[in-house]
Design a protein around this motif. Sequence first.
Motif, PDB file in Angstrom:
ATOM      1  N   ARG A 149       0.821  -1.205   0.000  1.00 35.17           N
ATOM      2  CA  ARG A 149       0.000   0.000   0.000  1.00 35.17           C
ATOM      3  C   ARG A 149       0.862   1.267   0.000  1.00 35.17           C
ATOM      4  NH1 ARG A 149      -3.189   0.147   5.187  1.00 35.17           N
ATOM      5  NH2 ARG A 149      -3.844  -1.860   4.358  1.00 35.17           N
ATOM      6  N   GLN A 150       1.927   1.268   0.820  1.00 36.62           N
ATOM      7  CA  GLN A 150       2.752   2.469   0.935  1.00 36.62           C
ATOM      8  C   GLN A 150       3.661   2.665  -0.292  1.00 36.62           C
ATOM      9  OE1 GLN A 150       0.538   3.186   3.569  1.00 36.62           O
ATOM     10  NE2 GLN A 150       2.158   4.733   3.531  1.00 36.62           N
ATOM     11  N   ILE A 151       4.018   1.582  -0.967  1.00 40.76           N
ATOM     12  CA  ILE A 151       4.782   1.715  -2.218  1.00 40.76           C
ATOM     13  C   ILE A 151       3.926   2.399  -3.273  1.00 40.76           C
ATOM     14  CG2 ILE A 151       5.736   0.392  -4.164  1.00 40.76           C
ATOM     15  CD1 ILE A 151       6.865  -1.589  -2.141  1.00 40.76           C
ATOM     16  N   ILE A 152       2.645   2.015  -3.321  1.00 43.44           N
ATOM     17  CA  ILE A 152       1.732   2.648  -4.280  1.00 43.44           C
ATOM     18  C   ILE A 152       1.590   4.142  -3.976  1.00 43.44           C
ATOM     19  CG2 ILE A 152      -0.660   2.682  -5.094  1.00 43.44           C
ATOM     20  CD1 ILE A 152      -0.741  -0.339  -4.549  1.00 43.44           C
ATOM     21  N   LEU A 153       1.597   4.505  -2.663  1.00 43.93           N
ATOM     22  CA  LEU A 153       1.428   5.905  -2.261  1.00 43.93           C
ATOM     23  C   LEU A 153       2.740   6.683  -2.192  1.00 43.93           C
ATOM     24  CD1 LEU A 153      -1.148   5.325   0.652  1.00 43.93           C
ATOM     25  CD2 LEU A 153      -1.632   6.132  -1.678  1.00 43.93           C
ATOM     26  N   ALA A 154       3.876   6.002  -2.392  1.00 42.39           N
ATOM     27  CA  ALA A 154       5.190   6.635  -2.195  1.00 42.39           C
ATOM     28  C   ALA A 154       5.413   7.792  -3.172  1.00 42.39           C
ATOM     29  CB  ALA A 154       6.282   5.589  -2.351  1.00 42.39           C
ATOM     30  N   LYS A 155       6.057   8.830  -2.631  1.00 44.35           N
ATOM     31  CA  LYS A 155       6.424   9.990  -3.442  1.00 44.35           C
ATOM     32  C   LYS A 155       7.934  10.192  -3.354  1.00 44.35           C
ATOM     33  CE  LYS A 155       2.011  12.376  -2.680  1.00 44.35           C
ATOM     34  NZ  LYS A 155       1.356  13.600  -2.138  1.00 44.35           N
ATOM     35  N   ASP A 156       8.519  10.612  -4.473  1.00 45.71           N
ATOM     36  CA  ASP A 156       9.965  10.865  -4.535  1.00 45.71           C
ATOM     37  C   ASP A 156      10.763   9.642  -4.088  1.00 45.71           C
ATOM     38  OD1 ASP A 156       9.394  13.481  -5.313  1.00 45.71           O
ATOM     39  OD2 ASP A 156       9.255  14.153  -3.221  1.00 45.71           O
ATOM     40  N   GLN A 157      10.209   8.454  -4.380  1.00 47.37           N
ATOM     41  CA  GLN A 157      10.883   7.185  -4.069  1.00 47.37           C
ATOM     42  C   GLN A 157      11.219   7.058  -2.589  1.00 47.37           C
ATOM     43  OE1 GLN A 157      14.222   6.845  -6.814  1.00 47.37           O
ATOM     44  NE2 GLN A 157      12.938   5.662  -8.192  1.00 47.37           N
ATOM     45  N   LYS A 158      10.371   7.632  -1.740  1.00 48.50           N
ATOM     46  CA  LYS A 158      10.531   7.504  -0.296  1.00 48.50           C
ATOM     47  C   LYS A 158       9.271   6.868   0.265  1.00 48.50           C
ATOM     48  CE  LYS A 158      13.677  11.412   0.347  1.00 48.50           C
ATOM     49  NZ  LYS A 158      13.887  12.715   1.035  1.00 48.50           N
ATOM     50  N   ILE A 159       9.465   5.841   1.061  1.00 50.86           N
ATOM     51  CA  ILE A 159       8.321   5.122   1.624  1.00 50.86           C
ATOM     52  C   ILE A 159       8.086   5.609   3.046  1.00 50.86           C
ATOM     53  CG2 ILE A 159       9.655   3.169   2.530  1.00 50.86           C
ATOM     54  CD1 ILE A 159       7.373   1.366   1.516  1.00 50.86           C
ATOM     55  N   ASN A 160       6.808   5.758   3.423  1.00 50.42           N
ATOM     56  CA  ASN A 160       6.452   6.349   4.696  1.00 50.42           C
ATOM     57  C   ASN A 160       5.504   5.434   5.459  1.00 50.42           C
ATOM     58  OD1 ASN A 160       4.786   8.029   6.581  1.00 50.42           O
ATOM     59  ND2 ASN A 160       6.151   9.634   5.854  1.00 50.42           N
TER      60      ASN A 160
END
Length: 621
Positions: free
Chosen positions: A529-540
Motif C-alpha cells: 500500500r505504501q509503495i503505491i502511495l510513495a512519493k519521490d521514491q521515499k516510503i512512509n
Amino acid sequence: MLNPLFMNAPTAMLLIDPTNNHILQANNKAKALFGLNADEATHALAHYQVSAFFPDCLEQLIHFTQQVLIQKEAWTSNLSIKVNKQTIHLEINASQIDENILMSCQNSVESFARYHQAIVESNYQSGLTHWRKNETVFEEIERQNQLLLTAVGDGIYGVDAQGNTTFVNLAAEQIIGWKKEDLIGKNIHQVMHHSHLDGSKYHAHDCPIYAAFNDGEIHSVDNEVFWAKEGTPIPVEYTSTPVTEHGILIGAVVIFRDITERKRIQEKLLNAVEEIDSLKRRLEMENAYLLEELNADFNYHQIIGQSAQVQHMAQQIELVGPTNANVLIIGESGTGKELIARAIHEVSERKARPLIRVNCAAIPADLFESEFFGHVKGAFSGAISDRVGRFELADGATIFLDEVGEIPIQLQGKLLRVLQEQQFERVGESKTRSVDLRVISATNQDLRQLIKENKFREDLYYRLNVFPIQSPALRDRIDDLPLLAKHFIDKVCTRINKPQPKISLAQMHLLEQYSWPGNIRELENIIERQIILAKDQKINFDILTKQNNNIQHTTKTVAPLELMSAIQHKALEKTNIEQALQHCKGKIYGADGAAELLALKPTTLASKIKKYDINRHLHKM
C-alpha cells in the motif's frame, strides 16, 4: 466259403485291411460299384489297394479310417471313387471288425434321389401334412452336414415354422447344457430364450429367431442371453437364417456363440478406460490446482529471516521433513504457517508431487465431506458428475489442512479413520479407496481449549500433533524486519513495475515499534500500500503510529507492561476487530471492509469473528 447273405446284400460292402491297404472281401454290389471282376476269387482281391480307388480324396480316406479305428464306427459323405475315369460320390457307413473295417457304400446321387422319391410317393399316397416335408428338409440338412455340425465350436440348431426344435449339434449341447433329446420337438424359445437378462418376459413375437422364418431375412444379434439348463444366463451372439422349401418359409437355422469371455474382456477394457479417464481427470485437477497455486504468488523456496526463532524453526523442518510424521503448525494468522508446510514438503521424499492445500475455514459445513473425500454422480443435489476429493488428489503426496480447528466435529471421526487406516469412501459410494499421504495441519486456535469445549476430538488432536512446530509472531522476531521489508519491497516493485523506494532509519524504527497484530501478511500488505502511495521514491509508515495509538487507547491494562499474557493479547485482538467492524459498519469483505483495514484475509477474519463470538451485525449502525 463266403456267407451268401453278405455276398447278396442290397448294399455294396467291403471288408478292408487299413494297415496293409488291401481289400479282403467284396460282395456282389461292391464289385459292381467299384468295377471289379464279378468272378474274381476272394484271394485275388488282396491284390487291389484300397487307396487306388480314392485318388482325389486320399487324405479324407485316411482321416475317415482313423476315425473308425478310434470311435469303432463312423459315417461320411465326403469320399468319392474313380471308376473308368468317372467320379462317383459315396455315402459310407463303416464299423471296426477286429483290426479290419467293414464299409457299407452307396452312390450319394442315387441314394438322395431314391430317398426323396420315396418321400414324395409316400406324401402323395398317404396325404401327410406339410410339416412332415419340413421335417424332411431339416433331417436332410442335419444328415448332409453331420461332419460340420460335429466339428465346429459354435452351437447350431434348427427350428421349424412353429418354433419347434428339429436338430441340435454337440457344441450347442455343451454350451447350454440341454441334451438333444431334451430339445427335439419342443419349442426352443420357451425352453431357453424365454426371458431377458433382467428377468422380464421375452415375447416370441419380438424374437429375431422367429422373425427369420416370418420375413425371410437373416437376423443377427450380438448381445442377448440363452438360459442354460441349470437356470443361469449365458451371453450369446447369434444369427438366425431362414430355411425355405419350394419358396415357402419353413423354419430357420440358428448359429450361436458363447461370448462370456468376450464380455469379460470388454468389461476389463471398459474398466481400464474408466481408470484412464479417472487418472486423466485427476491429472487435470492437479494441473488446475498447480496453476491456482502458481497464481497465488507464494514464496516456495525460502523462509526469510535470521532470528533465533527462525533458525530454530528451520532446524525442526530439516529434522521432520524427510520423515512421514504428521506435523501440527501452531501460530497466529499471518505468520506464514503455509510457507512452513511447503518447506516441510519440499525436503520430504514426496516433493515430486504437489502439496495439496485445503483451507478448512473457507469450506461450508455441508460440503466438507465432499471436498475432503469427493463424491459420485447423483450423490446429492448438484452432484452432476464424479468428483475427486482432496485426499484422493493427495495420494502419494502431502495434504495441508489449514485452520484445522474449523473442521466440524461430526466429520472429525472420518478424518481420524483416514489418518489411522489410510482409507475412505466417496460420498454416495460404497467402494473403499486407499491412499498413501502425509498430513500437515495448521491452526491459530487453542485446540486443547476446543477439546474441553467438546468442539475438537482429543484422539484426532494426538494423531495430528505428532510433531508440533511453533510459527513465531512477527513481534517476536523483530530482528527479521529489515530482511522481510526488503524482500517484500523487491517482490511488490517487480510485480507492479515501479522503482524501489528507500526506507529511512526513522521509518524502519516505526516498523519495529509497531505491534503487528496481522503479522507478516499485514507487513506485506502495508508495504504494498505504501509503495503505491510513495512519493519521490521515499516510503512512509507514519500510519502505523496512528494505529498504535488507537490500540493503546483501547487497552489501558496493557500500557504499563512491555509484555502481555495470552489472555490479554486475545482481549486486545477482539477489541481491535470490534473497532474495525464498527469503523466499517459491519462490512468484512471488499474495499473499505474490516478485512482490508486489518490486513487480514476475509476468511481469516471471519474465523476470528466466530472464535471470539463477535456479532458483526451489532456494528452496522
